[in-house]
Design an enzyme around this catalytic site. Structure first.
Site, PDB file in Angstrom:
ATOM      1  NE  ARG A  41       5.605  -0.047  10.476  1.00 34.66           N
ATOM      2  CZ  ARG A  41       4.426  -0.123   9.900  1.00 34.66           C
ATOM      3  NH1 ARG A  41       4.247   0.450   8.729  1.00 34.66           N
ATOM      4  NH2 ARG A  41       3.426  -0.764  10.470  1.00 34.66           N
ATOM      5  NE  ARG A  79       1.714  -4.535  11.408  1.00 33.38           N
ATOM      6  CZ  ARG A  79       2.869  -4.391  10.724  1.00 33.38           C
ATOM      7  NH1 ARG A  79       3.970  -4.956  11.162  1.00 33.38           N
ATOM      8  NH2 ARG A  79       2.892  -3.702   9.625  1.00 33.38           N
ATOM      9  NE  ARG A 134      -4.802  -0.952   9.686  1.00 33.45           N
ATOM     10  CZ  ARG A 134      -3.655  -0.406   9.286  1.00 33.45           C
ATOM     11  NH1 ARG A 134      -3.640   0.765   8.717  1.00 33.45           N
ATOM     12  NH2 ARG A 134      -2.550  -1.060   9.444  1.00 33.45           N
ATOM     13  CE  LYS A 138      -2.271  -0.977   3.812  1.00 33.91           C
ATOM     14  NZ  LYS A 138      -1.675  -2.292   4.159  1.00 33.91           N
ATOM     15  NE  ARG A 141       7.524  -2.239   6.194  1.00 30.17           N
ATOM     16  CZ  ARG A 141       6.220  -2.030   6.190  1.00 30.17           C
ATOM     17  NH1 ARG A 141       5.597  -1.774   5.056  1.00 30.17           N
ATOM     18  NH2 ARG A 141       5.523  -2.124   7.307  1.00 30.17           N
TER      19      ARG A 141
HETATM   20  P1  AMP Z   1       0.388   0.825   9.226  1.00 27.76           P
HETATM   21  O1  AMP Z   1       1.564   1.753   9.175  1.00 27.76           O
HETATM   22  O2  AMP Z   1      -0.700   1.226   8.294  1.00 27.76           O
HETATM   23  O3  AMP Z   1       0.774  -0.618   9.100  1.00 27.76           O
HETATM   24  O4  AMP Z   1      -0.227   0.983  10.705  1.00 27.76           O
HETATM   25  C1  AMP Z   1       0.546   0.700  11.848  1.00 27.76           C
HETATM   26  C2  AMP Z   1      -0.363   0.593  13.060  1.00 27.76           C
HETATM   27  O5  AMP Z   1      -1.024   1.839  13.275  1.00 27.76           O
HETATM   28  C3  AMP Z   1      -1.476  -0.435  12.958  1.00 27.76           C
HETATM   29  O6  AMP Z   1      -1.041  -1.754  13.311  1.00 27.76           O
HETATM   30  C4  AMP Z   1      -2.484   0.130  13.962  1.00 27.76           C
HETATM   31  O7  AMP Z   1      -2.078  -0.129  15.282  1.00 27.76           O
HETATM   32  C5  AMP Z   1      -2.350   1.639  13.737  1.00 27.76           C
HETATM   33  N1  AMP Z   1      -3.293   2.147  12.700  1.00 27.76           N
HETATM   34  C6  AMP Z   1      -2.962   2.693  11.498  1.00 27.76           C
HETATM   35  N2  AMP Z   1      -4.069   3.046  10.823  1.00 27.76           N
HETATM   36  C7  AMP Z   1      -5.123   2.707  11.601  1.00 27.76           C
HETATM   37  C8  AMP Z   1      -6.524   2.801  11.460  1.00 27.76           C
HETATM   38  N3  AMP Z   1      -7.102   3.311  10.342  1.00 27.76           N
HETATM   39  N4  AMP Z   1      -7.303   2.352  12.473  1.00 27.76           N
HETATM   40  C9  AMP Z   1      -6.777   1.850  13.608  1.00 27.76           C
HETATM   41  N5  AMP Z   1      -5.450   1.706  13.800  1.00 27.76           N
HETATM   42  C10 AMP Z   1      -4.619   2.138  12.823  1.00 27.76           C
END
Ligand code: AMP
Length: 236
Positions: free
Chosen positions: A161, A172, A91, A16, A128
């Site tokens: 990360r 996740r 999400r 993404k 990553r």
């Molecule tokens: P990402 O960078 O998109 O993988 O997001 C990392 C973490 O941020 C996720 O595992 C969630 O804990 C939190 N997060 C990001 N976007 C959302 C969302 N739209 N709703 C809830 N938690 C989020």
């Protein structure tokens, strides 16, 4: 003229972020990554950051109210007038319902799932490395930087990360399947859902997404989507 709004769905590691960056450069609309905004809030130790930290450390979702708030604020900025790309939001179905209230009649909404099997994605995440300067993404297994730990493009020190750890990656994936996957059905019913195969080379996936956006400008009615009138409009 309506905004081009692109929502990217897909398992963690499906690409993404990579695709959002490619679309951003081509369409000149910003990428909005809720994950990046939350990580920044944690680094700056804001109230939002403090609230989000424990959930993110556990690979779980933070509250709908918190992310709905930061997205609503972000898309009110001038740079979002022509549109924006949502990477990691919505999400959950309640987030999608809240977001639908932000849409207006003439917006073009595209929901694109970058399809990938989770068992092929673990290495993409555990290997990553990301550049905090320009956002370039590297991978120990498939796209290592020329000099270990250093960005080829801007020379910044790369970071890994803390949630790209194997046990958290599994959590996740589980969260994605349970809480985010129902959005496929939600947006399919609205006629704005598309799927691309994310296991192909990055440039091929980008090309398919851009062609899709170019050819299938979809009109969302009355900021809600998903009704009979909408289906009729698409048939004509
Ligand atoms: P990402 O960078 O998109 O993988 O997001 C990392 C973490 O941020 C996720 O595992 C969630 O804990 C939190 N997060 C990001 N976007 C959302 C969302 N739209 N709703 C809830 N938690 C989020």
């Amino acid at each position: 003229m309506g905004r081009n709004i692109v929502i990217l769905l897909g398992h963690p590691g499906a690409g993404k972020g990579t695709q959002a960056r490619a679309i951003m450069y081509r369409l000149d609309i910003p990428q909005i990554s809720t994950g990046d905004m939350l990580r920044e809030a944690i680094a700056r130790k804001t109230a939002n950051g403090k609230e989000a930290k424990a959930k993110m450390d556990a690979g779980e979702l933070v509250s709908d109210a918190l992310v709905n708030g930061i997205v609503a604020e972000r898309i009110s900025h001038d740079d979002c007038k022509k549109g924006f790309i949502l990477d990691g939001y919505p999400r959950t179905v309640p987030q999608a319902e809240t977001f639908s209230k932000e849409l207006s009649n003439d917006d073009n909404l595209f929901v694109i799932e970058i399809g990938a099997q989770s068992d092929g994605l673990t290495n993409r995440l555990t290997g990553r490395w990301i550049c905090p300067g320009c956002g370039e993404i590297y991978n120990t297994y498939s796209r290592a930087p020329k000099k270990e730990g250093v960005c080829d493009v801007c020379g910044w020190t790369l970071f890994h990360r803390s949630d790209d750890r194997e046990d958290l990656v599994r959590e996740r994936f589980r969260t994605y399947n349970e809480e985010t996957f129902p959005l496929v059905d939600y947006y399919q019913k609205q006629g704005v859902y598309y799927r691309v195969d994310g296991m192909r080379p990055i440039e091929e996936v980008t090309r398919e997404i851009l062609t899709l956006i170019d050819k299938k400008k979809v009109l969302i009615p009355a900021g809600r989507g998903g009704n009979e009138e909408f289906a009729k409009r698409r048939r004509h």
